[in-house]
Design an enzyme around this catalytic site. Structure first.
Site, PDB file in Angstrom:
ATOM      1  N   HIS A   1       0.879  -1.183   0.000  1.00  0.00           N
ATOM      2  CA  HIS A   1       0.000   0.000   0.000  1.00  0.00           C
ATOM      3  C   HIS A   1       0.908   1.221   0.000  1.00  0.00           C
ATOM      4  O   HIS A   1       1.435   1.622   1.027  1.00  0.00           O
ATOM      5  CB  HIS A   1      -0.885  -0.058   1.254  1.00  0.00           C
ATOM      6  CG  HIS A   1      -1.803   1.118   1.409  1.00  0.00           C
ATOM      7  ND1 HIS A   1      -3.150   1.045   1.180  1.00  0.00           N
ATOM      8  CD2 HIS A   1      -1.563   2.401   1.797  1.00  0.00           C
ATOM      9  CE1 HIS A   1      -3.705   2.225   1.418  1.00  0.00           C
ATOM     10  NE2 HIS A   1      -2.762   3.067   1.794  1.00  0.00           N
TER      11      HIS A   1
ATOM     12  N   CYS B   1      -2.337  15.026   0.635  1.00  0.00           N
ATOM     13  CA  CYS B   1      -1.696  14.948   1.947  1.00  0.00           C
ATOM     14  C   CYS B   1      -1.761  16.332   2.548  1.00  0.00           C
ATOM     15  O   CYS B   1      -1.200  17.277   1.992  1.00  0.00           O
ATOM     16  CB  CYS B   1      -0.249  14.487   1.821  1.00  0.00           C
ATOM     17  SG  CYS B   1       0.637  14.547   3.381  1.00  0.00           S
TER      18      CYS B   1
HETATM   19 ZN    ZN Z   1      -3.163   4.930   2.514  1.00  0.00          ZN
END
Ligand code: ZN
Length: 313
Positions: free
Chosen positions: A211, A244
């Site tokens: 991931h 982010c």
């Molecule tokens: Zn993630």
């Protein structure tokens, strides 16, 4: 069905969970349905559709049970949900999910900040969730993903021994598989190869998905590094949804379109139709107007004469 060999890699779409929970806007439930339908039409056969957390913490996920119920109508789709604790697991299993994923942080600081539990308490929670699963839904696999496996924004370096220890512990606690998550986008390819090799030496075939986040532009390189050492399952997010909050302009999860293009161009079958995958951006953008979308392949288009290795059904 014609002579279509099965895919060589499993691409697990996490946009409806990882992507949506990282953006402020709330996608209307009907738009989530359309988006998931489009992902399915493109050939995705595992989708992490929701996170079972209290709606006051993540209003984006308030409709988790409805989204699961809708996804369950798509034949052959593995419907995955993230659950941070036993209560979430109860709700997810009641909704009928096919698979559970539990985030367990290798960083002690991140574990406390994210789920308000120590790593040891999370291992106990995995054991509790497995016991519940054994009782009410024994055929549902439990995955425990090691979050912050490659570094942590709070504590900085995460010891590789801690990651291997934790992966071993969650398997001992009864999880069927444990993958590695670059939650904060700090991984590099050398580290990815080394850590997946170490984890595989410890838990063998129970080693789960990579991931990767694309925060510093290394998402694809890190996926390829994981592929090189035998990883065959990858999480990705359509349009790199997620972003982010600490790195403006940086995308979040590795972009599904770019990851599928990389593998297909290498001759590695994904089972996903790239043109239909790119078309699945439309319902995403319609449901989240103004939200930034990422991806180099959708911008550039497919190369002239590009033929995918597969006929898709
Ligand atoms: Zn993630």
């Amino acid at each position: 069905m014609p002579d279509t060999p099965s895919p060589a890699v499993l691409i697990s779409e996490v946009g409806p969970r990882d992507g949506l929970q990282s953006v402020k806007a709330v996608m209307p439930t009907a738009d989530k349905f359309k988006w998931i339908d489009a992902l399915y039409a493109a050939g995705l056969r595992e989708i992490e559709v929701a996170s079972f957390v209290p709606a006051r913490l993540l209003p984006q996920m308030a409709d988790a049970a409805d989204v699961v119920r809708h996804a369950l109508t798509l034949p052959g789709l593995t419907v995955l949900a993230l659950v941070p604790n036993l209560r979430g697991a109860q709700a997810a299993l009641a909704a009928g999910v096919h698979k559970l994923t539990i985030p367990v942080s290798a960083s002690a600081a991140h574990s406390l900040a994210n789920v308000r539990k120590t790593r040891e308490e999370m291992i106990a929670e995995v054991r509790n969730i497995v016991a519940l699963r054994n009782e009410v839904a024994p055929s549902v696999p439990v995955e425990a993903g090691i979050a912050t496996a490659f570094g942590c924004t709070l504590q900085g370096e995460v010891r590789e021994d801690d990651v291997v220890w934790l992966a071993t512990q969650v398997i001992e606690a009864g999880a069927e598989e444990s993958g590695l998550s670059d939650t904060t986008g700090m991984a590099n390819p050398a580290q990815v190869r080394r850590l997946f090799n170490k984890v595989r030496a410890a838990i063998g075939e129970r080693t789960g998905a990579a991931h990767m986040h694309n925060t510093r532009g290394l998402g694809l390189a890190n996926c390829l590094a994981a592929w090189d050492v035998g990883v065959r399952a990858f999480d990705a997010s359509l349009a790199g949804l997620g972003g982010c909050p600490f790195a403006p302009g940086a995308s979040g999860n590795v972009v599904t379109e770019d990851l599928v293009f990389m593998f297909e161009a290498m001759g590695v079958r994904t089972g996903i139709d790239l043109e239909q995958l790119i078309a699945a951006r439309a319902p995403l953008m319609a449901g989240l107007p103004g939200e930034p979308v990422y991806g180099m392949t959708p911008q550039a288009g497919l190369p002239k004469g590009f033929v995918q290795g597969a006929a898709h059904v």
